[in-house]
Scaffold this active site. Structure first.
Site, PDB file in Angstrom:
ATOM      1  CD  GLU A 150      -2.759  -0.376  -0.447  1.00  0.00           C
ATOM      2  OE1 GLU A 150      -3.091  -1.418  -1.001  1.00  0.00           O
ATOM      3  OE2 GLU A 150      -2.772   0.724  -1.022  1.00  0.00           O
TER       4      GLU A 150
HETATM    5  C1  FAD Z   1       2.441  -9.871   0.375  1.00  0.00           C
HETATM    6  C2  FAD Z   1       2.286  -8.758  -0.612  1.00  0.00           C
HETATM    7  C3  FAD Z   1       1.022  -8.384  -1.038  1.00  0.00           C
HETATM    8  C4  FAD Z   1       0.869  -7.377  -1.993  1.00  0.00           C
HETATM    9  N1  FAD Z   1      -0.386  -7.090  -2.470  1.00  0.00           N
HETATM   10  C5  FAD Z   1      -0.496  -6.291  -3.563  1.00  0.00           C
HETATM   11  C6  FAD Z   1      -1.746  -6.157  -4.248  1.00  0.00           C
HETATM   12  O1  FAD Z   1      -2.769  -6.715  -3.843  1.00  0.00           O
HETATM   13  N2  FAD Z   1      -1.793  -5.407  -5.366  1.00  0.00           N
HETATM   14  C7  FAD Z   1      -0.684  -4.770  -5.866  1.00  0.00           C
HETATM   15  O2  FAD Z   1      -0.790  -4.126  -6.896  1.00  0.00           O
HETATM   16  N3  FAD Z   1       0.506  -4.862  -5.231  1.00  0.00           N
HETATM   17  C8  FAD Z   1       0.626  -5.603  -4.107  1.00  0.00           C
HETATM   18  N4  FAD Z   1       1.836  -5.742  -3.479  1.00  0.00           N
HETATM   19  C9  FAD Z   1       2.962  -4.995  -3.979  1.00  0.00           C
HETATM   20  C10 FAD Z   1       3.388  -3.866  -3.032  1.00  0.00           C
HETATM   21  O3  FAD Z   1       2.433  -2.849  -3.026  1.00  0.00           O
HETATM   22  C11 FAD Z   1       4.786  -3.425  -3.450  1.00  0.00           C
HETATM   23  O4  FAD Z   1       5.672  -4.448  -3.057  1.00  0.00           O
HETATM   24  C12 FAD Z   1       5.172  -2.084  -2.862  1.00  0.00           C
HETATM   25  O5  FAD Z   1       4.409  -1.062  -3.425  1.00  0.00           O
HETATM   26  C13 FAD Z   1       6.649  -1.761  -3.053  1.00  0.00           C
HETATM   27  O6  FAD Z   1       7.047  -1.951  -4.373  1.00  0.00           O
HETATM   28  P1  FAD Z   1       8.345  -2.835  -4.671  1.00  0.00           P
HETATM   29  O7  FAD Z   1       8.190  -4.111  -3.951  1.00  0.00           O
HETATM   30  O8  FAD Z   1       8.552  -2.886  -6.133  1.00  0.00           O
HETATM   31  O9  FAD Z   1       9.521  -2.057  -3.969  1.00  0.00           O
HETATM   32  P2  FAD Z   1      10.386  -0.866  -4.624  1.00  0.00           P
HETATM   33  O10 FAD Z   1       9.479   0.136  -5.233  1.00  0.00           O
HETATM   34  O11 FAD Z   1      11.445  -1.447  -5.480  1.00  0.00           O
HETATM   35  O12 FAD Z   1      11.039  -0.208  -3.329  1.00  0.00           O
HETATM   36  C14 FAD Z   1      12.184  -0.748  -2.691  1.00  0.00           C
HETATM   37  C15 FAD Z   1      12.663   0.241  -1.612  1.00  0.00           C
HETATM   38  O13 FAD Z   1      12.982   1.492  -2.232  1.00  0.00           O
HETATM   39  C16 FAD Z   1      12.251   2.545  -1.644  1.00  0.00           C
HETATM   40  N5  FAD Z   1      11.861   3.525  -2.656  1.00  0.00           N
HETATM   41  C17 FAD Z   1      11.408   3.303  -3.906  1.00  0.00           C
HETATM   42  N6  FAD Z   1      11.154   4.468  -4.517  1.00  0.00           N
HETATM   43  C18 FAD Z   1      11.447   5.446  -3.639  1.00  0.00           C
HETATM   44  C19 FAD Z   1      11.372   6.875  -3.665  1.00  0.00           C
HETATM   45  N7  FAD Z   1      10.929   7.541  -4.731  1.00  0.00           N
HETATM   46  N8  FAD Z   1      11.746   7.557  -2.564  1.00  0.00           N
HETATM   47  C20 FAD Z   1      12.187   6.907  -1.458  1.00  0.00           C
HETATM   48  N9  FAD Z   1      12.268   5.565  -1.385  1.00  0.00           N
HETATM   49  C21 FAD Z   1      11.894   4.851  -2.458  1.00  0.00           C
HETATM   50  C22 FAD Z   1      11.018   1.891  -1.041  1.00  0.00           C
HETATM   51  O14 FAD Z   1      10.475   2.661   0.024  1.00  0.00           O
HETATM   52  C23 FAD Z   1      11.579   0.555  -0.580  1.00  0.00           C
HETATM   53  O15 FAD Z   1      12.164   0.715   0.683  1.00  0.00           O
HETATM   54  C24 FAD Z   1       2.007  -6.709  -2.488  1.00  0.00           C
HETATM   55  C25 FAD Z   1       3.275  -7.062  -2.030  1.00  0.00           C
HETATM   56  C26 FAD Z   1       3.434  -8.078  -1.137  1.00  0.00           C
HETATM   57  C27 FAD Z   1       4.822  -8.494  -0.734  1.00  0.00           C
END
Ligand code: FAD
Length: 593
Positions: free
Chosen positions: A452
């Site tokens: 989220e």
């Molecule tokens: C169990 C689970 C359920 C989920 N359910 C859903 C779902 O129902 N629907 C859906 O669409 N998604 C879902 N997700 C996805 C989830 O919303 C994403 O994992 C999340 O938004 C983070 O994206 P990412 O994993 O690609 O991390 P990344 O975006 O790669 O981030 C990695 C790190 O970098 C930091 N970061 C990235 N960009 C910035 C920035 N601009 N400034 C500062 N820090 C930054 C982040 O804070 C984080 O610490 C789910 C994930 C999991 C693990």
């Protein structure tokens, strides 16, 4: 000989842990009732908002929900964690008991609790919904996520879909006969949704062909029965680049046949089921859309704005997950600490071992767990009240809710992890082994700061979009109000003054990088400040004789929060205003040195 994994194996304490764990949750109805009657001014607020709901009705709903959660969902939690979800012939099988429990939950009308009566909902206020959610997910977080996502999907459809889509899809979703899923994330597009590549092409009959792969989709597939309605973000061929070129589509698992029966499989499939550290009973799916039929929700290229309706709701719900897991972990740790006998009280002459709750450090941990949990809940209630008022046209409340949502999501979920971790600590070695379930609370809690919008993204939202609301006045006014009302609580008043000062610095001389560098400590300070303010009001109500049942415990918990948690937040100021220079003193490649 039995292995320690088998149910019924006795530990040194002479207990069956499974039975004991089950017995250690009680729905916190007395606390809810006190807050409704004495702190939130529930009946007055409802009458101001023109809603016909009194405290007795709200409390009756909550008591019934509490019974359902304690008797039906709680017993499934452990088995759900151990068994997990399976992918069998391309379809998800949830752990035994979950599908039947969901069907009974829907048949009893719980999914429609706070939904708009226009779409078949019962129209109860958000606060009753959030408390029900708290009990639901405190007892079974994996179960609770699916109805919460469905509610978010309903809100997005209600706000943005055309009349035809609403008429066809909303009523069964509102009733919970069908469920909703949110399909945003792709392998190269997580926090940055502008990178998403899923495509949509018009078919010429009003529908679209949607193609692409989405990862991490919660409740993307399951065996609860009924349809699964995915809200999918995708790009149209003529879309401008970036976030301004993303559209939102409704893509169901089942399409209607000529007779209107939803029995035709859409061109979508589960590519894989994610293996996770927690939430094992919640199916997190890799979904492939292979030219699946869908319908546009709202305007072309305006999908992200539409999705934000769903995300705002979801962020409150995820913040609530912090309170949920914290409440559960606290109750269990308290029961364990009363029961576990170890060491005499320091300085006691007879050297008789006592329950560990008698030792100062265990007391510290228990009180910290209680104070953080109640603080998180206080923030949640305040937020939901502002949302309800904002929905009825109060612009100032709407802005305030906008500010509180990232505080609640980020701090609330950090609290969930911290409290669950303290719960493990109180169990000692029995917390690290799986038998007590303390470890499950922590494993389950760990996703909430990530999904989220990660907590880093929440803090960035706070110091960019939210900082400027109402020309910057909305945030300053909030902290100035707290500083004024907390004049008798010097530490809290200082925290509020510091928050106002940091907000002014961020609105003025700080560079964008400086603001972002200080965003997370500032977000925590602001959350503790608002939570402390709300707790202070609760303590005042109790001191005025409002709730004899809480007369002893509430002042102690609030004092702990004001005297121990608030000063920690004050200490974050240095990091909030330190600026970004030091963070970039080394180039990225030299950080390894
Ligand atoms: C169990 C689970 C359920 C989920 N359910 C859903 C779902 O129902 N629907 C859906 O669409 N998604 C879902 N997700 C996805 C989830 O919303 C994403 O994992 C999340 O938004 C983070 O994206 P990412 O994993 O690609 O991390 P990344 O975006 O790669 O981030 C990695 C790190 O970098 C930091 N970061 C990235 N960009 C910035 C920035 N601009 N400034 C500062 N820090 C930054 C982040 O804070 C984080 O610490 C789910 C994930 C999991 C693990």
């Amino acid at each position: 000989m039995k292995s320690c994994d088998e149910p019924g194996v006795r530990r040194g304490g002479g207990r069956f842990f499974r039975e004991w764990v089950l017995a250690s949750y009680a729905p916190p109805i007395a606390d809810y009732r006190f807050l409704l009657e004495k702190v939130l001014g529930f009946e007055q607020a409802m009458s101001e908002l023109g809603r016909d709901v009194d405290v007795d009705l709200a409390a009756a709903v909550l008591e019934e929900a509490g019974r359902l959660c304690a008797d039906r969902l709680h017993p499934l939690n452990r088995e759900g964690d151990e068994h997990g979800c399976r992918l069998v012939d391309g379809a998800v099988a949830t752990p035994p008991g979950f599908a039947a429990a969901y069907r009974d939950f829907a048949a009893a009308g719980w999914p429609a609790l706070s939904a708009d009566p226009e779409h078949g909902g019962q129209g109860l206020p958000l606060i009753v919904q959030l408390w029900t959610d708290e009990m639901l997910s405190a007892t079974n977080l994996s179960f609770g996520l699916c109805p919460s996502l469905t509610r978010g999907a309903c809100e997005a459809l209600a706000a943005h879909a055309d009349a035809e889509l609403k008429a066809r899809w909303l009523p069964p979703l509102v009733r919970g006969e069908w469920t909703g899923a949110m399909a945003l994330t792709e392998s190269a597009a997580g926090s940055d949704l502008s990178l998403l590549t899923t495509r949509a092409e018009p078919r010429g009959d009003g529908s679209y062909r949607v193609s692409g792969s989405k990862i991490f989709i919660s409740s993307g597939d399951h065996d609860y029965g009924g349809n699964i309605v995915h809200l999918v973000l995708a790009r149209l061929a003529d879309a401008p680049p970036g976030v301004k070129g993303i559209s939102l589509f409704l893509v169901p698992k089942f399409l209607p046949d000529a007779a209107g029966n939803f029995c035709l499989r859409n061109a979508m499939s589960v590519g894989a089921l994610e293996k996770k550290m927690g939430m094992h009973a919640q199916p997190t799916c890799l979904m492939n859309f292979d030219g699946a039929t869908g319908w546009l929700i709202g305007q072309p290229h305006r999908g992200l704005a539409a999705m934000f309706t769903m995300m705002n709701n979801a962020r409150i719900n995820v913040g609530n997950q912090g309170a949920q897991i914290a409440e559960r972990a606290t109750q269990q740790a308290l029961a364990y600490a009363r029961d576990r006998v170890q060491s005499a009280r320091a300085g006691s002459p007879d050297k008789t071992p006592v329950a560990i709750i008698e030792h100062p450090d265990v007391r510290r941990m228990i009180l910290r767990m209680k104070a953080l949990t109640e603080g998180c809940r206080a923030l949640l209630y305040y937020c939901s009240g502002q949302v309800d008022r904002g929905n009825c046209g109060d612009e100032a409340a709407k802005n305030r809710a906008e500010i509180i949502v990232p505080l609640l999501k980020a701090w609330g979920t950090d609290i969930g992890v911290e409290v669950a971790s303290l719960g493990i600590q109180i169990h000692g070695g029995m917390g690290f082994v799986e038998e007590t379930g303390a470890a499950q609370h922590w494993r389950d809690s760990r996703i909430a700061p990530i999904y989220e919008g990660t907590n880093g993204i929440q803090a960035a939202d706070l110091v960019t979009r939210k900082l400027g609301l109402d020309g910057g006045e909305a945030m300053i006014a909030l902290f100035e109000t707290i500083a004024r009302e907390a004049a008798g609580e010097r530490t809290l008043a200082t925290l509020a003054e510091d928050c106002a000062g940091i907000a002014r610095w961020m609105q003025g001389e700080a560079s964008l990088d400086d603001r972002l560098a200080g965003s997370v400590p500032f977000c925590t300070m602001a959350a503790v400040c608002v939570a402390g303010w709300q707790l202070m009001k609760q303590a005042a109500a109790v001191a005025a004789g409002a709730a004899p049942a809480l007369a002893e415990s509430k002042p102690v918990t609030v004092r702990f929060f004001l005297d121990r948690v608030v000063p920690e937040a004050l200490g974050l100021k240095a990091g909030a205003v330190a600026g970004a220079d030091l963070l970039y003193a080394l180039p990225a490649e030299k950080l390894a040195g």
